[in-house]
Design a protein around this motif. Structure first.
Motif, short mmCIF file in Angstrom:
data_model
loop_
_atom_site.label_atom_id
_atom_site.label_comp_id
_atom_site.label_asym_id
_atom_site.label_seq_id
_atom_site.Cartn_x
_atom_site.Cartn_y
_atom_site.Cartn_z
N GLY A 28 0.81 -1.23 0.00
CA GLY A 28 0.00 0.00 0.00
C GLY A 28 0.85 1.27 0.00
O GLY A 28 0.36 2.35 0.35
N LYS A 29 2.09 1.17 -0.44
CA LYS A 29 3.00 2.33 -0.42
C LYS A 29 2.47 3.49 -1.26
O LYS A 29 2.48 4.63 -0.83
N VAL A 49 6.88 2.95 -11.76
CA VAL A 49 6.33 1.69 -12.29
C VAL A 49 5.75 1.88 -13.70
O VAL A 49 5.89 1.00 -14.55
N PHE A 61 10.68 -9.11 -17.06
CA PHE A 61 11.29 -9.66 -15.84
C PHE A 61 10.47 -10.83 -15.30
O PHE A 61 11.01 -11.90 -15.01
#
Ligand code: TTP
Length: 213
Positions: A28-29, A49, A61
């Motif tokens: 939840g950053k 992001v 990735f």
């Protein structure tokens, strides 16, 4: 409101404060950084992001971690430096800067975990560490935060939240990966007195995330 008052007090005293929000994937950053972003006088720095997704490197990735781990970790590190560089190079006082994650989480949680589980070779982790050292050299005092807010959630909760937000580039991330990253955060932030975070326990029922995460 209390956060706004504290931020205003810090600025009015002519002081600066660098804060970082840390925690596992899905903890939840970004929601917490968004709250800070609404407070006047606070410079909130979101993680890149979107850029990772636009480049396709996050999807690469997860699709082939062994092939893309070093490349992805390098991109993550470079974009973080780019987004935080203004706060690193200016000596302005009266500033409250809150950022999502730090160059330390990249290294101590993600890169080390990828090295330990064999996703990155010994040579690759060495190359990453050399870059890390060279690029933060001279900025060390600016990359060490005054305060760390650690969103401490169980790996199960993080996995559920990550599934709910359903980011396109992230496929099914196994629970084991959340568990390893959780241990890495705990080891790094709580095992000694060096970082002294404010740890906030995130309850498992707090699932108010929207699909955009
Ligand atoms: P997070 O940095 O954990 O961001 P988030 O949006 O998942 O966090 P929150 O829900 O708490 O707001 O990770 C974003 C993605 O990038 C995630 O799939 C993990 C990956 N990642 C790495 O693989 N290595 C890294 O060094 C970092 C920083 C992220």
């Amino acid at each position: 409101n209390r956060l706004a008052e504290i931020s205003a007090e810090i600025s009015s005293m002519g002081l600066s404060l660098r804060g970082v929000i840390e925690g596992n994937i899905g903890a939840g950053k970004s929601s917490v950084v968004n709250i800070f972003n609404k407070i006047s006088g606070v410079e909130a720095i979101q993680e890149s992001v979107k850029i990772w997704e636009e480049l396709g490197i996050l999807k690469d990735f997860y699709g082939d971690p062994k092939k893309f781990a070093l490349l992805f970790q390098s991109v993550a590190f470079a974009t973080r430096l780019a987004s935080t560089s203004s706060s690193m190079i200016t000596d302005d006082s009266s500033r409250v800067i809150i950022s999502e994650r730090s160059v330390w989480a990249d290294r101590y949680c993600f890169a080390e975990n990828l090295a330990e589980d064999g996703t990155m070779t010994e040579k690759e982790i060495k190359i990453y560490q050399i870059w890390h050292r060279i690029l933060i050299n001279g900025h060390l005092d600016k990359t060490v935060p005054d305060v760390i807010i650690y969103l401490r959630a169980s790996p199960e909760t993080c996995k559920r939240r990550q599934e709910i937000r359903a980011r396109k580039s992230e496929d099914q991330i196994p629970l084991e990966y959340f568990q390893k990253l959780h241990s890495k955060h705990e080891e790094w932030l709580l095992k000694d007195d060096e970082w002294n975070p404010i740890a906030i326990g995130i309850p498992s029922h707090e699932l108010s995330l929207t699909a955009s995460g």
